[in-house]
Design a protein around this motif. Structure first.
Motif, short mmCIF file in Angstrom:
data_model
loop_
_atom_site.label_atom_id
_atom_site.label_comp_id
_atom_site.label_asym_id
_atom_site.label_seq_id
_atom_site.Cartn_x
_atom_site.Cartn_y
_atom_site.Cartn_z
N LEU A 158 1.24 1.86 3.90
CA LEU A 158 1.95 2.61 3.01
C LEU A 158 2.37 2.06 1.75
O LEU A 158 2.52 2.63 0.91
CB LEU A 158 3.30 3.19 3.79
CG LEU A 158 3.77 4.40 3.23
CD1 LEU A 158 2.81 5.56 3.09
CD2 LEU A 158 5.08 4.74 3.90
N CYS A 159 2.80 0.97 1.79
CA CYS A 159 3.35 0.05 0.45
C CYS A 159 2.45 -0.84 0.05
O CYS A 159 2.98 -1.87 -0.84
CB CYS A 159 4.73 -0.68 1.06
SG CYS A 159 6.26 0.22 1.33
N VAL A 160 1.16 -0.77 0.33
CA VAL A 160 0.08 -1.53 -0.11
C VAL A 160 -1.04 -0.83 -0.67
O VAL A 160 -1.17 -1.03 -2.14
CB VAL A 160 -0.50 -2.54 0.91
CG1 VAL A 160 -1.75 -3.22 0.47
CG2 VAL A 160 0.57 -3.43 1.57
N HIS A 161 -1.41 0.20 -0.37
CA HIS A 161 -2.67 0.95 -0.89
C HIS A 161 -1.88 2.09 -1.73
O HIS A 161 -0.94 2.76 -1.43
CB HIS A 161 -3.33 1.45 0.38
CG HIS A 161 -3.87 0.62 1.05
ND1 HIS A 161 -4.92 -0.30 0.64
CD2 HIS A 161 -3.70 0.33 2.39
CE1 HIS A 161 -5.29 -1.16 1.57
NE2 HIS A 161 -4.81 -0.68 2.88
N HIS A 162 -2.48 2.23 -2.84
CA HIS A 162 -1.86 3.23 -3.94
C HIS A 162 -3.00 4.30 -3.93
O HIS A 162 -4.01 4.19 -3.88
CB HIS A 162 -1.60 2.60 -5.28
CG HIS A 162 -0.85 1.61 -5.27
ND1 HIS A 162 0.62 1.69 -5.23
CD2 HIS A 162 -0.73 0.30 -5.57
CE1 HIS A 162 1.38 0.59 -5.30
NE2 HIS A 162 0.37 -0.44 -5.31
N THR A 163 -2.34 5.62 -3.81
CA THR A 163 -3.30 6.69 -4.13
C THR A 163 -3.99 6.91 -5.29
O THR A 163 -3.28 6.84 -6.30
CB THR A 163 -2.21 7.92 -3.71
OG1 THR A 163 -1.66 7.98 -2.32
CG2 THR A 163 -3.24 9.29 -3.78
N PRO A 164 -5.36 6.95 -5.62
CA PRO A 164 -5.88 7.30 -6.78
C PRO A 164 -5.41 8.25 -7.40
O PRO A 164 -5.16 9.46 -6.66
CB PRO A 164 -7.26 7.60 -6.31
CG PRO A 164 -7.56 6.85 -4.98
CD PRO A 164 -6.25 7.19 -4.19
N ILE A 165 -4.92 8.25 -8.76
CA ILE A 165 -4.69 9.31 -9.59
C ILE A 165 -5.66 9.90 -10.48
O ILE A 165 -6.10 8.80 -11.51
CB ILE A 165 -3.35 8.93 -10.36
CG1 ILE A 165 -2.16 8.43 -9.49
CG2 ILE A 165 -2.68 9.89 -11.25
CD1 ILE A 165 -0.88 7.75 -10.11
N ARG A 166 -5.83 11.03 -10.53
CA ARG A 166 -6.79 11.76 -11.57
C ARG A 166 -6.25 11.62 -12.82
O ARG A 166 -4.95 11.56 -12.91
CB ARG A 166 -7.22 12.99 -10.96
CG ARG A 166 -7.93 13.03 -9.70
CD ARG A 166 -8.17 14.18 -9.08
NE ARG A 166 -6.97 15.05 -8.98
CZ ARG A 166 -6.67 16.55 -9.07
NH1 ARG A 166 -7.80 17.21 -9.06
NH2 ARG A 166 -5.67 17.16 -8.91
N LEU A 167 -7.07 11.86 -13.94
CA LEU A 167 -6.64 11.62 -15.39
C LEU A 167 -5.76 12.94 -15.46
O LEU A 167 -4.65 12.69 -16.18
CB LEU A 167 -7.96 11.75 -16.32
CG LEU A 167 -7.49 11.45 -17.62
CD1 LEU A 167 -6.73 10.25 -18.06
CD2 LEU A 167 -8.75 11.37 -18.45
#
Length: 207
Positions: A158-167
């Motif tokens: 949870l504190c390592v992988h970041h959710t990809p953010i669309r433009l």
């Protein structure tokens, strides 16, 4: 025992913000010895703000004090903890669901519950071993056991992988941040250091 307060009545031709500063000044308790007026005002405003905080939305009660060991953590981890303590973390699918109704709020580990920080810290069977290894018992460990909580959450990803953010999402976030900043300036409620300076200036005028 009820605290006696002095209420400043509205005066014609006086700006509302000046009345606000004057009201803070008139509500100050006696100044302790060996304490400057600036520090006294700062302490009073800070304590008043803390004492009037609403219940935490996850605990439905006043949160416990944060354990001093949190100061040993990197700033990045402390930011993670701050976001998780209110459930506003971008890695939580429950939070993503609030931002985008198309998101699926289901725990990717067990698919048996919404993906909330309470579920991760207390219930998800996938993390039972990690929970036991890091001595995690409840969501309150985010406050009372922050070092172990970060280690546990890092193991869960949870504190390592970041959710990809669309433009498009990035632009929307910038718009939200800008509108929030704009609203803050409109309401003209200064932060504590600014407020202390304003009240201190008002005290000089009264003197």
């Amino acid at each position: 025992m009820l605290e006696k307060r002095i209420v400043v009545l509205p005066q014609v031709g006086v700006a509302p913000k000046d009345l606000y500063y004057a009201q803070i000044l008139s509500s100050l308790p006696p100044q302790p010895p060996n304490t400057s007026l600036r520090k006294h005002i700062h302490n009073h405003i800070t304590h008043r703000s803390i004492n009037t905080l609403k219940d935490n939305t996850l605990l439905h009660a006043r949160p416990p004090d944060i354990h001093p060991s949190e100061s040993s953590l990197p700033r990045k981890d402390r930011v993670h903890l701050a976001r998780l303590r209110c459930g506003h973390h971008p890695a939580l699918l429950s939070y993503q669901k609030r931002l985008d109704d198309r998101a699926v709020n289901s725990c990717p580990g067990c698919n048996a519950s919404p993906h909330t920080i309470q579920h991760i810290m207390e219930d998800c069977i996938i993390h039972n071993h990690a929970r036991k290894q890091h001595n995690i018992h409840s969501i309150k460990d985010l406050w009372e056991n922050p070092v172990s909580a970060v280690a546990f959450l890092g193991e869960t990803g949870l504190c390592v992988h970041h959710t990809p953010i669309r433009l498009l999402d990035l632009y929307l976030w910038k718009l939200v941040l800008w509108s929030g900043s704009f609203a803050f300036h409109i309401c003209k409620r200064p932060c504590v250091p600014q407020l202390v300076g304003k009240v201190l200036a008002k005290s000089d005028q009264v003197a």
